[in-house]
Design an enzyme around this catalytic site. Structure first.
Site, PDB file in Angstrom:
ATOM      1  N   GLY A  87       0.848  -1.179  -0.218  1.00  0.00           N
ATOM      2  CA  GLY A  87       0.091  -0.087  -0.003  1.00  0.00           C
ATOM      3  C   GLY A  87       0.816   1.336   0.047  1.00  0.00           C
ATOM      4  N   ILE A  88       0.219   2.128  -0.338  1.00  0.00           N
ATOM      5  CA  ILE A  88       0.725   3.462  -0.212  1.00  0.00           C
ATOM      6  C   ILE A  88      -0.082   4.444   0.659  1.00  0.00           C
ATOM      7  CG2 ILE A  88       2.124   3.545  -2.360  1.00  0.00           C
ATOM      8  CD1 ILE A  88      -0.177   5.002  -3.830  1.00  0.00           C
ATOM      9  N   TYR A 150      -6.852   8.205   0.851  1.00  0.00           N
ATOM     10  CA  TYR A 150      -6.351   7.089   1.503  1.00  0.00           C
ATOM     11  C   TYR A 150      -7.466   6.356   2.439  1.00  0.00           C
ATOM     12  CZ  TYR A 150      -3.084   4.771   4.965  1.00  0.00           C
ATOM     13  OH  TYR A 150      -2.687   3.769   5.746  1.00  0.00           O
TER      14      TYR A 150
END
Length: 252
Positions: A87-88, A150
Protein backbone atom coordinates in the site's frame (compact mmCIF):
# COMPACT_ATOMS: atom_id res chain seq x y z
CA UNK A 1 3.38 -20.27 19.10
CA UNK A 2 1.70 -21.16 15.82
CA UNK A 3 2.89 -24.27 14.00
CA UNK A 4 2.85 -23.30 10.33
CA UNK A 5 5.07 -26.07 8.98
CA UNK A 6 4.15 -27.00 5.43
CA UNK A 7 2.13 -23.86 4.83
CA UNK A 8 3.02 -21.45 2.02
CA UNK A 9 2.46 -17.76 2.72
CA UNK A 10 2.43 -14.96 0.16
CA UNK A 11 2.95 -11.40 1.42
CA UNK A 12 2.72 -8.35 -0.81
CA UNK A 13 4.94 -5.40 0.03
CA UNK A 14 7.10 -7.89 1.88
CA UNK A 15 10.49 -6.33 1.29
CA UNK A 16 10.34 -3.89 4.22
CA UNK A 17 8.30 -2.53 7.08
CA UNK A 18 5.15 -4.32 8.24
CA UNK A 19 5.25 -6.83 5.38
CA UNK A 20 8.78 -7.95 6.16
CA UNK A 21 8.05 -8.18 9.89
CA UNK A 22 5.08 -10.44 9.17
CA UNK A 23 7.12 -12.51 6.72
CA UNK A 24 9.85 -13.14 9.28
CA UNK A 25 7.34 -14.03 12.00
CA UNK A 26 5.61 -16.57 9.77
CA UNK A 27 8.90 -18.03 8.55
CA UNK A 28 10.18 -18.36 12.13
CA UNK A 29 7.07 -20.40 12.89
CA UNK A 30 7.62 -22.86 10.08
CA UNK A 31 5.95 -21.35 7.03
CA UNK A 32 7.51 -21.14 3.58
CA UNK A 33 7.18 -17.45 2.75
CA UNK A 34 7.09 -15.65 -0.60
CA UNK A 35 7.53 -11.89 -0.42
CA UNK A 36 6.51 -9.70 -3.33
CA UNK A 37 7.16 -6.14 -4.39
CA UNK A 38 8.21 -4.01 -7.33
CA UNK A 39 11.88 -3.54 -6.41
CA UNK A 40 13.91 -6.66 -7.16
CA UNK A 41 17.04 -5.61 -5.29
CA UNK A 42 15.15 -4.87 -2.07
CA UNK A 43 13.27 -8.17 -2.28
CA UNK A 44 16.44 -10.13 -2.97
CA UNK A 45 18.28 -8.54 -0.03
CA UNK A 46 15.39 -9.19 2.35
CA UNK A 47 14.97 -12.76 1.12
CA UNK A 48 18.65 -13.57 1.49
CA UNK A 49 18.79 -12.05 4.95
CA UNK A 50 15.78 -13.93 6.31
CA UNK A 51 15.41 -17.13 4.29
CA UNK A 52 12.42 -15.98 2.24
CA UNK A 53 11.42 -16.40 -1.41
CA UNK A 54 11.39 -13.22 -3.55
CA UNK A 55 8.86 -12.67 -6.33
CA UNK A 56 8.74 -9.40 -8.28
CA UNK A 57 5.10 -8.31 -8.55
CA UNK A 58 3.22 -5.03 -9.03
CA UNK A 59 -0.17 -5.13 -7.31
CA UNK A 60 -1.52 -2.38 -9.58
CA UNK A 61 -1.02 -4.62 -12.65
CA UNK A 62 -3.52 -7.47 -13.01
CA UNK A 63 -1.27 -9.57 -15.23
CA UNK A 64 1.67 -9.09 -12.88
CA UNK A 65 -0.39 -10.27 -9.90
CA UNK A 66 -1.80 -13.25 -11.78
CA UNK A 67 1.57 -14.32 -13.20
CA UNK A 68 3.50 -13.64 -9.98
CA UNK A 69 1.06 -15.56 -7.82
CA UNK A 70 1.01 -18.49 -10.23
CA UNK A 71 4.83 -18.55 -10.26
CA UNK A 72 4.90 -18.61 -6.45
CA UNK A 73 2.40 -21.50 -6.39
CA UNK A 74 4.40 -23.43 -8.98
CA UNK A 75 7.59 -22.99 -6.98
CA UNK A 76 6.36 -23.47 -3.42
CA UNK A 77 2.88 -24.97 -3.49
CA UNK A 78 -0.65 -23.65 -2.93
CA UNK A 79 -1.04 -20.48 -0.91
CA UNK A 80 -2.34 -21.23 2.57
CA UNK A 81 -1.76 -17.72 3.94
CA UNK A 82 -2.31 -14.53 1.95
CA UNK A 83 -1.28 -11.20 3.46
CA UNK A 84 -2.41 -8.28 1.31
CA UNK A 85 -0.09 -5.67 2.75
CA UNK A 86 1.18 -3.58 -0.18
CA UNK A 87 0.00 0.00 0.00
CA UNK A 88 0.87 3.66 -0.21
CA UNK A 89 0.08 6.33 2.35
CA UNK A 90 -0.09 9.89 1.12
CA UNK A 91 -2.33 12.70 2.26
CA UNK A 92 -3.88 15.35 0.06
CA UNK A 93 -6.89 17.55 0.71
CA UNK A 94 -9.94 16.97 -1.48
CA UNK A 95 -9.62 20.19 -3.48
CA UNK A 96 -6.07 19.16 -4.37
CA UNK A 97 -7.04 15.58 -5.26
CA UNK A 98 -7.24 15.08 -9.00
CA UNK A 99 -8.48 11.85 -10.53
CA UNK A 100 -4.95 10.62 -11.25
CA UNK A 101 -4.01 10.87 -7.56
CA UNK A 102 -7.28 9.24 -6.48
CA UNK A 103 -6.68 6.33 -8.83
CA UNK A 104 -3.04 5.99 -7.76
CA UNK A 105 -4.11 5.52 -4.14
CA UNK A 106 -7.07 3.23 -4.80
CA UNK A 107 -5.35 1.10 -7.44
CA UNK A 108 -2.60 0.22 -4.99
CA UNK A 109 -4.47 0.00 -1.70
CA UNK A 110 -7.84 -1.41 -2.77
CA UNK A 111 -7.46 -2.87 -6.27
CA UNK A 112 -4.14 -4.40 -5.22
CA UNK A 113 -5.72 -6.13 -2.24
CA UNK A 114 -8.59 -7.40 -4.41
CA UNK A 115 -6.26 -8.83 -7.05
CA UNK A 116 -3.90 -10.40 -4.52
CA UNK A 117 -6.69 -12.10 -2.62
CA UNK A 118 -8.51 -13.24 -5.76
CA UNK A 119 -5.42 -14.87 -7.21
CA UNK A 120 -4.37 -16.43 -3.90
CA UNK A 121 -7.79 -18.00 -3.41
CA UNK A 122 -7.41 -19.94 -6.66
CA UNK A 123 -5.12 -22.37 -4.85
CA UNK A 124 -6.22 -21.73 -1.24
CA UNK A 125 -9.88 -22.61 -1.64
CA UNK A 126 -9.07 -26.29 -2.20
CA UNK A 127 -7.14 -26.55 1.10
CA UNK A 128 -8.48 -27.56 4.51
CA UNK A 129 -6.95 -24.39 5.99
CA UNK A 130 -6.65 -20.82 4.79
CA UNK A 131 -5.92 -17.39 6.18
CA UNK A 132 -6.44 -14.11 4.35
CA UNK A 133 -5.20 -11.02 6.17
CA UNK A 134 -5.43 -7.51 4.78
CA UNK A 135 -3.35 -4.77 6.32
CA UNK A 136 -5.77 -1.86 6.37
CA UNK A 137 -5.24 1.08 8.72
CA UNK A 138 -6.86 2.86 11.63
CA UNK A 139 -7.97 5.17 8.80
CA UNK A 140 -10.10 2.25 7.64
CA UNK A 141 -12.34 2.53 10.69
CA UNK A 142 -12.25 6.28 11.26
CA UNK A 143 -11.48 9.31 9.14
CA UNK A 144 -7.94 10.57 8.68
CA UNK A 145 -7.82 14.34 8.37
CA UNK A 146 -6.28 15.58 5.13
CA UNK A 147 -6.33 12.16 3.45
CA UNK A 148 -9.79 11.38 2.01
CA UNK A 149 -8.48 9.17 -0.80
CA UNK A 150 -6.34 7.11 1.56
CA UNK A 151 -9.19 6.87 4.08
CA UNK A 152 -11.64 5.71 1.40
CA UNK A 153 -9.22 3.09 0.08
CA UNK A 154 -8.66 1.61 3.53
CA UNK A 155 -12.38 1.58 4.30
CA UNK A 156 -12.80 -0.30 1.03
CA UNK A 157 -10.29 -2.94 2.09
CA UNK A 158 -12.33 -3.63 5.21
CA UNK A 159 -15.50 -3.90 3.14
CA UNK A 160 -13.78 -6.43 0.89
CA UNK A 161 -12.69 -8.52 3.88
CA UNK A 162 -16.12 -8.44 5.47
CA UNK A 163 -17.82 -9.45 2.22
CA UNK A 164 -15.45 -12.37 1.69
CA UNK A 165 -15.83 -13.57 5.26
CA UNK A 166 -19.56 -13.89 4.61
CA UNK A 167 -19.02 -15.68 1.31
CA UNK A 168 -16.77 -18.29 2.95
CA UNK A 169 -18.67 -18.86 6.21
CA UNK A 170 -18.36 -22.49 7.31
CA UNK A 171 -15.34 -23.09 5.11
CA UNK A 172 -11.73 -23.48 6.31
CA UNK A 173 -10.68 -20.01 5.12
CA UNK A 174 -10.92 -16.94 7.33
CA UNK A 175 -10.70 -13.27 6.36
CA UNK A 176 -9.56 -10.53 8.73
CA UNK A 177 -8.12 -7.02 8.60
CA UNK A 178 -5.42 -5.51 10.77
CA UNK A 179 -5.80 -1.77 11.33
CA UNK A 180 -2.63 -0.19 12.72
CA UNK A 181 -2.17 3.46 13.59
CA UNK A 182 1.23 5.06 12.88
CA UNK A 183 3.90 2.35 12.69
CA UNK A 184 7.65 3.00 12.82
CA UNK A 185 8.43 2.29 9.15
CA UNK A 186 9.88 4.06 6.12
CA UNK A 187 6.37 5.30 5.26
CA UNK A 188 6.27 7.31 8.49
CA UNK A 189 9.71 8.71 7.76
CA UNK A 190 8.57 9.88 4.33
CA UNK A 191 5.39 11.37 5.75
CA UNK A 192 7.37 13.31 8.34
CA UNK A 193 9.08 15.18 5.51
CA UNK A 194 5.79 15.71 3.70
CA UNK A 195 4.01 17.05 6.79
CA UNK A 196 6.94 19.29 7.66
CA UNK A 197 6.88 20.80 4.18
CA UNK A 198 3.10 21.28 4.07
CA UNK A 199 2.75 22.65 7.60
CA UNK A 200 5.92 24.73 7.62
CA UNK A 201 7.26 23.02 10.76
CA UNK A 202 10.45 21.18 11.62
CA UNK A 203 10.75 17.44 11.08
CA UNK A 204 10.83 16.89 14.84
CA UNK A 205 7.58 18.82 15.18
CA UNK A 206 6.07 16.88 12.27
CA UNK A 207 7.00 13.58 13.94
CA UNK A 208 5.37 14.75 17.18
CA UNK A 209 2.18 15.47 15.23
CA UNK A 210 2.11 11.89 13.94
CA UNK A 211 2.99 10.33 17.29
CA UNK A 212 0.25 12.34 18.97
CA UNK A 213 -2.32 10.53 16.82
CA UNK A 214 -1.43 7.24 18.57
CA UNK A 215 -3.34 7.20 21.85
CA UNK A 216 -0.44 5.79 23.86
CA UNK A 217 1.95 8.47 22.60
CA UNK A 218 4.50 6.42 20.68
CA UNK A 219 5.00 4.85 17.28
CA UNK A 220 3.96 1.22 16.99
CA UNK A 221 6.67 -1.35 16.34
CA UNK A 222 6.16 -3.40 13.18
CA UNK A 223 6.66 -6.57 15.22
CA UNK A 224 3.51 -5.75 17.19
CA UNK A 225 1.57 -5.96 13.94
CA UNK A 226 3.42 -9.14 12.97
CA UNK A 227 2.46 -10.86 16.21
CA UNK A 228 -1.19 -10.11 15.52
CA UNK A 229 -0.90 -11.63 12.04
CA UNK A 230 0.81 -14.68 13.52
CA UNK A 231 -2.04 -15.14 16.00
CA UNK A 232 -4.59 -14.96 13.18
CA UNK A 233 -2.68 -17.67 11.31
CA UNK A 234 -2.72 -20.06 14.26
CA UNK A 235 -5.00 -23.03 13.56
CA UNK A 236 -6.58 -22.28 16.96
CA UNK A 237 -7.81 -18.91 15.63
CA UNK A 238 -10.23 -20.47 13.15
CA UNK A 239 -13.26 -18.78 14.72
CA UNK A 240 -11.79 -15.28 14.33
CA UNK A 241 -13.35 -14.20 11.05
CA UNK A 242 -14.50 -10.95 9.45
CA UNK A 243 -12.82 -8.86 12.12
CA UNK A 244 -11.00 -5.51 12.06
CA UNK A 245 -8.30 -5.63 14.68
CA UNK A 246 -7.15 -2.16 15.73
CA UNK A 247 -3.55 -1.70 16.84
CA UNK A 248 -3.67 1.93 17.81
CA UNK A 249 -2.63 2.26 21.45
CA UNK A 250 -6.15 2.84 22.75
CA UNK A 251 -9.74 3.41 21.82
CA UNK A 252 -10.61 6.21 19.41
Amino acid sequence: MANLAGKHALITGGGSGIGLAIAVALKDNGASVTITGRTEARLRDAAEAHGLHPQVMDVTDEASVADGTAAAVDAHGPIAICVANAGIAEGRSLHKTDLAFWRQITSTNLDGAFLTIRESLKSMRDLDYGRVIAVSSIAGVRGLKGAPAYTASKHGVIGLIRGLSEDFLGKPQTFNAICPAYVDTDIVSRNVTSIADRAGVSQDEALKIMVSQNRHGRLIDANEVARTALWLCDPASASVNGQCIEIAGGMA
